[in-house]
Design a protein around this motif. Structure first.
Motif, PDB file in Angstrom:
ATOM      1  N   ALA A   1       0.842  -1.207   0.000  1.00  0.00           N
ATOM      2  CA  ALA A   1       0.000   0.000   0.000  1.00  0.00           C
ATOM      3  C   ALA A   1       0.876   1.255   0.000  1.00  0.00           C
ATOM      4  CB  ALA A   1      -0.921  -0.014   1.220  1.00  0.00           C
ATOM      5  N   LEU A   2       1.929   1.256   0.811  1.00  0.00           N
ATOM      6  CA  LEU A   2       2.805   2.445   0.870  1.00  0.00           C
ATOM      7  C   LEU A   2       3.421   2.701  -0.507  1.00  0.00           C
ATOM      8  CD1 LEU A   2       4.636   1.750   4.270  1.00  0.00           C
ATOM      9  CD2 LEU A   2       2.855   3.464   3.855  1.00  0.00           C
ATOM     10  N   GLN A   3       3.819   1.622  -1.173  1.00  0.00           N
ATOM     11  CA  GLN A   3       4.431   1.785  -2.499  1.00  0.00           C
ATOM     12  C   GLN A   3       3.423   2.313  -3.516  1.00  0.00           C
ATOM     13  OE1 GLN A   3       5.992  -2.182  -2.719  1.00  0.00           O
ATOM     14  NE2 GLN A   3       8.026  -1.562  -1.978  1.00  0.00           N
ATOM     15  N   GLU A   4       2.185   1.816  -3.422  1.00  0.00           N
ATOM     16  CA  GLU A   4       1.144   2.312  -4.334  1.00  0.00           C
ATOM     17  C   GLU A   4       0.853   3.792  -4.073  1.00  0.00           C
ATOM     18  OE1 GLU A   4      -1.517  -1.674  -5.312  1.00  0.00           O
ATOM     19  OE2 GLU A   4      -2.059  -0.448  -3.587  1.00  0.00           O
ATOM     20  N   MET A   5       0.860   4.171  -2.809  1.00  0.00           N
ATOM     21  CA  MET A   5       0.622   5.579  -2.461  1.00  0.00           C
ATOM     22  C   MET A   5       1.731   6.455  -3.043  1.00  0.00           C
ATOM     23  SD  MET A   5      -0.594   5.008   1.455  1.00  0.00           S
ATOM     24  CE  MET A   5      -2.128   4.120   1.798  1.00  0.00           C
ATOM     25  N   ALA A   6       2.974   6.012  -2.869  1.00  0.00           N
ATOM     26  CA  ALA A   6       4.112   6.813  -3.357  1.00  0.00           C
ATOM     27  C   ALA A   6       4.056   6.977  -4.871  1.00  0.00           C
ATOM     28  CB  ALA A   6       5.428   6.159  -2.945  1.00  0.00           C
ATOM     29  N   ARG A   7       3.587   5.954  -5.563  1.00  0.00           N
ATOM     30  CA  ARG A   7       3.487   6.046  -7.017  1.00  0.00           C
ATOM     31  C   ARG A   7       2.577   7.203  -7.445  1.00  0.00           C
ATOM     32  NH1 ARG A   7       2.111   0.296  -7.966  1.00  0.00           N
ATOM     33  NH2 ARG A   7       4.034  -0.330  -6.973  1.00  0.00           N
ATOM     34  N   GLN A   8       1.651   7.580  -6.562  1.00  0.00           N
ATOM     35  CA  GLN A   8       0.728   8.671  -6.900  1.00  0.00           C
ATOM     36  C   GLN A   8       1.086   9.968  -6.184  1.00  0.00           C
ATOM     37  OE1 GLN A   8      -3.059   7.877  -8.059  1.00  0.00           O
ATOM     38  NE2 GLN A   8      -2.925   5.668  -7.977  1.00  0.00           N
ATOM     39  N   GLY A   9       2.315  10.031  -5.653  1.00  0.00           N
ATOM     40  CA  GLY A   9       2.809  11.311  -5.134  1.00  0.00           C
ATOM     41  C   GLY A   9       2.800  11.474  -3.632  1.00  0.00           C
ATOM     42  N   THR A  10       2.456  10.415  -2.898  1.00  0.00           N
ATOM     43  CA  THR A  10       2.408  10.529  -1.432  1.00  0.00           C
ATOM     44  C   THR A  10       3.765  10.169  -0.837  1.00  0.00           C
ATOM     45  OG1 THR A  10       0.048  10.031  -1.395  1.00  0.00           O
ATOM     46  CG2 THR A  10       1.271   9.622   0.646  1.00  0.00           C
ATOM     47  N   THR A  11       4.232  10.999   0.095  1.00  0.00           N
ATOM     48  CA  THR A  11       5.547  10.749   0.707  1.00  0.00           C
ATOM     49  C   THR A  11       5.472  10.573   2.226  1.00  0.00           C
ATOM     50  OG1 THR A  11       5.881  13.141   0.672  1.00  0.00           O
ATOM     51  CG2 THR A  11       6.879  11.876  -1.121  1.00  0.00           C
ATOM     52  N   THR A  12       4.355  10.988   2.835  1.00  0.00           N
ATOM     53  CA  THR A  12       4.160  10.781   4.276  1.00  0.00           C
ATOM     54  C   THR A  12       2.784  10.157   4.488  1.00  0.00           C
ATOM     55  OG1 THR A  12       5.542  12.667   4.882  1.00  0.00           O
ATOM     56  CG2 THR A  12       3.962  11.930   6.541  1.00  0.00           C
ATOM     57  N   VAL A  13       2.737   9.133   5.327  1.00  0.00           N
ATOM     58  CA  VAL A  13       1.493   8.389   5.531  1.00  0.00           C
ATOM     59  C   VAL A  13       1.261   8.150   7.025  1.00  0.00           C
ATOM     60  CG1 VAL A  13       0.333   6.167   5.116  1.00  0.00           C
ATOM     61  CG2 VAL A  13       1.709   7.209   3.304  1.00  0.00           C
ATOM     62  N   GLU A  14       0.072   8.447   7.484  1.00  0.00           N
ATOM     63  CA  GLU A  14      -0.350   8.017   8.815  1.00  0.00           C
ATOM     64  C   GLU A  14      -1.007   6.659   8.635  1.00  0.00           C
ATOM     65  OE1 GLU A  14      -3.629   7.839  12.038  1.00  0.00           O
ATOM     66  OE2 GLU A  14      -3.648   7.495   9.896  1.00  0.00           O
ATOM     67  N   ALA A  15      -0.620   5.668   9.460  1.00  0.00           N
ATOM     68  CA  ALA A  15      -1.129   4.305   9.306  1.00  0.00           C
ATOM     69  C   ALA A  15      -1.659   3.814  10.644  1.00  0.00           C
ATOM     70  CB  ALA A  15      -0.011   3.390   8.812  1.00  0.00           C
TER      71      ALA A  15
ATOM     72  N   ALA B   1      -9.046  24.711  10.050  1.00  0.00           N
ATOM     73  CA  ALA B   1      -7.992  24.165   9.191  1.00  0.00           C
ATOM     74  C   ALA B   1      -8.509  22.848   8.617  1.00  0.00           C
ATOM     75  CB  ALA B   1      -6.734  23.921  10.004  1.00  0.00           C
ATOM     76  N   VAL B   2      -8.524  22.740   7.301  1.00  0.00           N
ATOM     77  CA  VAL B   2      -9.072  21.551   6.644  1.00  0.00           C
ATOM     78  C   VAL B   2      -7.965  20.788   5.924  1.00  0.00           C
ATOM     79  CG1 VAL B   2     -10.559  20.810   4.728  1.00  0.00           C
ATOM     80  CG2 VAL B   2     -11.418  22.449   6.409  1.00  0.00           C
ATOM     81  N   ALA B   3      -7.900  19.478   6.194  1.00  0.00           N
ATOM     82  CA  ALA B   3      -6.962  18.607   5.475  1.00  0.00           C
ATOM     83  C   ALA B   3      -7.774  17.577   4.690  1.00  0.00           C
ATOM     84  CB  ALA B   3      -6.037  17.898   6.461  1.00  0.00           C
ATOM     85  N   LEU B   4      -7.136  16.980   3.696  1.00  0.00           N
ATOM     86  CA  LEU B   4      -7.747  15.896   2.917  1.00  0.00           C
ATOM     87  C   LEU B   4      -6.854  14.666   3.028  1.00  0.00           C
ATOM     88  CD1 LEU B   4      -8.637  17.837  -0.363  1.00  0.00           C
ATOM     89  CD2 LEU B   4     -10.312  16.765   1.183  1.00  0.00           C
ATOM     90  N   ALA B   5      -7.480  13.487   3.146  1.00  0.00           N
ATOM     91  CA  ALA B   5      -6.707  12.242   3.183  1.00  0.00           C
ATOM     92  C   ALA B   5      -7.513  11.150   2.499  1.00  0.00           C
ATOM     93  CB  ALA B   5      -6.387  11.871   4.637  1.00  0.00           C
ATOM     94  N   THR B   6      -6.870  10.003   2.235  1.00  0.00           N
ATOM     95  CA  THR B   6      -7.575   8.951   1.486  1.00  0.00           C
ATOM     96  C   THR B   6      -8.519   8.120   2.349  1.00  0.00           C
ATOM     97  OG1 THR B   6      -5.824   7.322   1.857  1.00  0.00           O
ATOM     98  CG2 THR B   6      -5.730   8.591  -0.224  1.00  0.00           C
ATOM     99  N   ASP B   7      -8.153   7.901   3.654  1.00  0.00           N
ATOM    100  CA  ASP B   7      -8.889   6.934   4.485  1.00  0.00           C
ATOM    101  C   ASP B   7      -8.724   5.507   3.927  1.00  0.00           C
ATOM    102  OD1 ASP B   7     -10.410   6.045   6.614  1.00  0.00           O
ATOM    103  OD2 ASP B   7     -12.344   6.566   5.741  1.00  0.00           O
TER     104      ASP B   7
ATOM    105  N   GLY C   1     -13.174  -1.159   3.786  1.00  0.00           N
ATOM    106  CA  GLY C   1     -14.621  -1.056   3.915  1.00  0.00           C
ATOM    107  C   GLY C   1     -15.221   0.152   3.228  1.00  0.00           C
ATOM    108  N   THR C   2     -14.548   1.303   3.376  1.00  0.00           N
ATOM    109  CA  THR C   2     -15.163   2.523   2.870  1.00  0.00           C
ATOM    110  C   THR C   2     -14.324   3.260   1.838  1.00  0.00           C
ATOM    111  OG1 THR C   2     -14.222   3.944   4.595  1.00  0.00           O
ATOM    112  CG2 THR C   2     -16.332   2.902   5.099  1.00  0.00           C
ATOM    113  N   SER C   3     -13.039   2.885   1.708  1.00  0.00           N
ATOM    114  CA  SER C   3     -12.214   3.693   0.806  1.00  0.00           C
ATOM    115  C   SER C   3     -10.981   2.937   0.309  1.00  0.00           C
ATOM    116  CB  SER C   3     -11.788   4.984   1.518  1.00  0.00           C
ATOM    117  OG  SER C   3     -11.152   5.844   0.606  1.00  0.00           O
ATOM    118  N   PRO C   4     -11.187   1.953  -0.552  1.00  0.00           N
ATOM    119  CA  PRO C   4     -10.021   1.198  -1.021  1.00  0.00           C
ATOM    120  C   PRO C   4      -9.253   1.925  -2.122  1.00  0.00           C
ATOM    121  CG  PRO C   4     -12.054   0.198  -1.829  1.00  0.00           C
ATOM    122  CD  PRO C   4     -12.463   1.373  -0.989  1.00  0.00           C
ATOM    123  N   THR C   5      -8.734   3.104  -1.805  1.00  0.00           N
ATOM    124  CA  THR C   5      -7.900   3.809  -2.787  1.00  0.00           C
ATOM    125  C   THR C   5      -6.641   4.355  -2.127  1.00  0.00           C
ATOM    126  OG1 THR C   5      -7.725   5.619  -4.372  1.00  0.00           O
ATOM    127  CG2 THR C   5      -9.115   6.037  -2.462  1.00  0.00           C
ATOM    128  N   PRO C   6      -5.499   4.198  -2.772  1.00  0.00           N
ATOM    129  CA  PRO C   6      -4.268   4.795  -2.256  1.00  0.00           C
ATOM    130  C   PRO C   6      -4.006   6.183  -2.854  1.00  0.00           C
ATOM    131  CG  PRO C   6      -3.714   3.353  -4.065  1.00  0.00           C
ATOM    132  CD  PRO C   6      -5.230   3.352  -3.956  1.00  0.00           C
TER     133      PRO C   6
END
Ligand code: NIG
Ligand code: FE
Length: 388
Positions: A109-123, A293-299, A303-308
């Motif tokens: 999952a981390l690798q898939e996220m990075a492929r789309q530009g993500t470099t920091t992830v809360e897990a 202050a508003v942030a956006l994340a994938t979740d 169950g509700t958000s299978p996207t990286p």
């Protein structure tokens, strides 16, 4: 949020994983370069700070296809959960998996996220829901993060739902979280945060407060899943100084001024609304206009958000929540960093910060939220290291 500080004809210089200089190509070009300095031509591209995905649940083993089909046939998220599906149906896979298997899922999952530009992830953990399996989930996050060049922040979500064996004695499960899971996660330094799903069908505000209090007493920071399905009072939760309130689909107007004055970030997760097929999305405009202050994340979760994909989240935020592309980019970078209390290191391209950089094959930053279903992220640098 509207001011991205765009530098046209910009350049940046990095050294040993950190940004050293940033400005026009002329300005940066005046620095003396190391003999082995590598030059990367970004002409005609957009260079962004890597996305900070400040809310993910990557420790699970299988997709929830039965829930998916039931929803298509008309059942709601809560109806599926009440019938034994939902979060509870992800428990068995996690309990039966080895830590190595779970770490493999997280790393992918981390690798898939990075492929789309993500470099920091809360897990987060949250599908083991026993002392052993929650610690195993946090171990898996730790092992995966050691195999990834990006930055991972881990969160104990033992309070995701009450597992079946505690169904008739939820208070005993709350006690297990407070007296065993939290002390163990803190003692073994396996988590920075404790999260609670404060919601009908999960944990009551009183149970949530107990768990957050135990977290603070053990030196852990807090964040809360709240107002996803129903409105909740935010004041009692704010006492624990959560870094973030997440989902925020049903916020009481009366709570807005208090939220605006607090450093707690409202993290919106519209990919979940999209995937659940909901008509309603979090009211980003109301929150932003009130000064929160508003942030956006994938979740990211089964169950509700299978996207990286953070770019997908930007698309949904702009099309369904009427955030502007600039606001969405701010929410997905520096505000995400604030939601993880990492704004001194992450979320913007500034000298002294980590060299977390995403390069997109687009001419204009607005295209990041415009294209969807296609990955325009061309290169990613995680603390200066090119993504493998
Ligand atoms: O953030 N709301 C609680 N947790 C997740 C869903 C988890 C699941 O359904 O597996 C969320 O949407
Ligand atoms: Fe979540």
């Amino acid at each position: 949020m509207l001011d991205l500080g765009v530098v046209s004809d910009g350049a940046l210089l990095t050294h040993r994983g950190a940004i050293v200089a940033l400005g026009s190509t002329d300005e940066v070009g005046r620095h003396t370069l190391a003999a082995d300095a590598e030059e990367i031509d970004c002409r005609g591209k957009v260079v962004l700070p890597g996305f900070v995905d400040s809310h993910t649940h990557p420790v699970f083993t299988t997709p929830r296809l039965i829930d998916f089909e039931k929803r298509i046939a008309g059942a709601s998220y809560e109806q599926i959960a009440a019938a034994g599906g939902g979060i509870r149906s992800s428990i068995r896979g996690v309990r039966e998996a080895s830590v190595g298997q779970l770490a493999g899922h997280v790393l992918r999952a981390l690798q898939e996220m990075a492929r789309q530009g993500t470099t920091t992830v809360e897990a987060k953990s949250g599908y083991g829901l026993s002392l052993e399996s929650e610690l195993k989930s946090l171990q898996a996050i730790k092992i995966a993060s050691q195999g990834w060049e990006g930055t991972v922040v881990s969160t104990l979500l033992g309070a995701h739902v009450v597992p079946p064996e505690y169904r008739d004695r939820p208070e005993a499960y709350v006690a297990l979280i407070c007296e065993q899971m939290i002390p163990a996660a803190a003692g073994q330094k396996l988590a920075s945060y404790v999260d609670v799903f404060c919601e009908r069908g999960a944990f009551t505000p009183e149970q949530s407060a107990k768990i957050l209090r135990a977290a603070v007493e053990h030196g852990l920071k807090t964040r809360v899943h709240v107002c996803q399905l129903t409105e909740a009072e935010l004041a009692p939760l704010l006492e624990f100084h959560p870094a973030s309130f997440d989902h925020m689909d049903y916020v009481s107007e009366a709570d807005l001024p208090m939220l605006a004055q607090s450093p707690t970030v409202a993290t919106l997760l519209p990919a979940a609304n999209y995937f659940l097929g909901l008509d309603r999305f979090p009211d980003a405009r109301q929150l932003i206009d009130a000064g929160a202050a508003v942030a956006l994340a994938t979740d990211y979760n089964p169950g509700t958000s299978p996207t990286p994909s953070m770019p997908l989240v930007l698309s949904v935020a702009c099309t369904h929540m009427k955030m502007s592309p600039a606001e969405a980019i701010t929410a997905a970078t520096i505000n995400g960093a604030c939601a993880l209390q990492l704004q001194h290191r992450k979320g913007s391209l500034e000298p002294g910060k980590d060299a977390d950089i995403a390069i997109f094959d687009v001419q204009d930053y607005r295209e990041l939220a415009y294209w969807f279903g296609v990955n325009r992220c061309e290169r990613v640098y995680l603390r200066g290291t090119a993504r493998a």
